[in-house]
Enzyme design. Structure first.
Site, short mmCIF file in Angstrom:
data_model
loop_
_atom_site.label_atom_id
_atom_site.label_comp_id
_atom_site.label_asym_id
_atom_site.label_seq_id
_atom_site.Cartn_x
_atom_site.Cartn_y
_atom_site.Cartn_z
CE LYS A 140 6.13 -7.87 8.18
NZ LYS A 140 5.13 -8.86 8.61
CG ASP A 151 1.36 -8.89 9.52
OD1 ASP A 151 0.99 -8.82 8.33
OD2 ASP A 151 2.55 -8.82 9.87
#
Ligand code: ATR
Length: 277
Positions: A69, A106
């Site tokens: 990420k 997210d």
């Protein structure tokens, strides 16, 4: 009509356990879209090459998961504000000219999930508490702050990690010693577990919930099991509980819409399909 087959996927290492192919596959079938979403096992050293090659193979974009990420964010040509704030990307989209945009969904997935589960929840009602200061915590903290939480109390076993997050995210983040969680629970309207505690195979998260306010929203990012010990205890203490699977489903929606051109719905049928996968 273009006769191009739409392609997207998820990149991680490992990747076999990922629920994302089942999730996107369900939406592709439901909406009758001719497209594919595939798991891609890519190691750290191959990530730059792979991300450059995917658009040449027709990929519209990919999700990235552990451990890529942060690296994905640094490799992107453009970065959304929220991904920059979180310091990590989970959704990459290729533009028609082949450049790569990095986003992080997210935090918005977390908020959308709480809203779906507890429609009258408003972040601004009062302070929130976040347990844990790892990778997942930063997305949750920044989402709660940008939704208007007046204060977010951050407790982490290792204080230095919590301090580092506070430095990045600002003065509305207040640090709390891990052993003082029980007292501070009386102040908050939302409490979120972002630690790995409670996941199948780890120790449970056991905190004293005797001072929690009735009606507090208690959310867990862990979704195996769906009802963690933390959520079971919170429910018994009068909290409204939100499990972690919904966040996984909601964070996937913006990518699906960008790559496949349809805003998908998160509902019980999707939940069951993902649980059965
Ligand atoms: P992720 O990226 O999924 O958030 P991580 O970066 O490894 O994973 O973070 C895991 C979180 O769980 C951290 O907040 C960690 O606390 P430390 O920073 O002190 O390591 C927390 N955690 C893991 N095991 C724990 C335990 N036994 N007690 C308390 N916190 C724990």
């Amino acid at each position: 009509m273009s006769n191009q087959v739409l392609l997207a996927g998820v990149i991680g290492d490992p990747i076999a356990h990922s629920k994302s192919p089942a999730l996107h596959g369900h939406w592709l079938r439901r909406y009758g879209i001719e497209g594919y979403y595939v798991p891609l096992h890519v190691t750290h050293e191959n990530l730059p090459k792979v991300l450059k090659t995917l658009p040449k193979m027709g990929f519209k974009g990919v999700n990235v998961t552990i451990p890529h990420k942060e690296q994905a964010l640094s490799l992107a040509d453009s970065v959304t504000d929220r991904a920059a704030l979180i310091g990590a990307a989970n959704t990459l989209t290729y533009t028609s000219s082949g450049t790569m945009q990095a986003d992080n969904t997210d935090g918005v997935g977390f908020i959308a999930n709480i809203r779906q589960a507890v429609p009258d929840w408003v972040a601004g009602t009062g302070p929130a508490m976040v347990l844990g200061a790892g990778g997942a915590s930063r997305a949750i903290l920044s989402a709660l702050l940008s939704e208007g939480a007046p204060r977010v109390i951050l407790a982490n076993r290792t204080r230095a990690r919590a301090e580092a997050l506070r430095e990045k995210l600002g003065a509305r983040v207040e640090l709390l010693d891990w052993h003082r969680i029980a007292d501070a629970l009386s102040e908050v309207h939302t409490v979120v577990n972002t630690t790995s505690l409670g996941m199948t195979g780890s120790q449970p998260l056991h905190i004293d919930l005797s001072r929690v306010r009735p009606g507090t929203v208690a959310a867990d990012l862990v979704y195996t099991p769906l009802m963690t010990d933390f959520l079971l205890n919170a429910e018994a203490a009068g909290c409204r509980v939100v499990d972690g699977l919904g966040m996984l489903l909601h964070q996937a929606a913006p990518g699906f819409e960008r790559w496949f051109g349809k805003r998908p719905v998160v509902d019980e049928e999707l939940r069951q399909a993902v649980l059965a996968s």
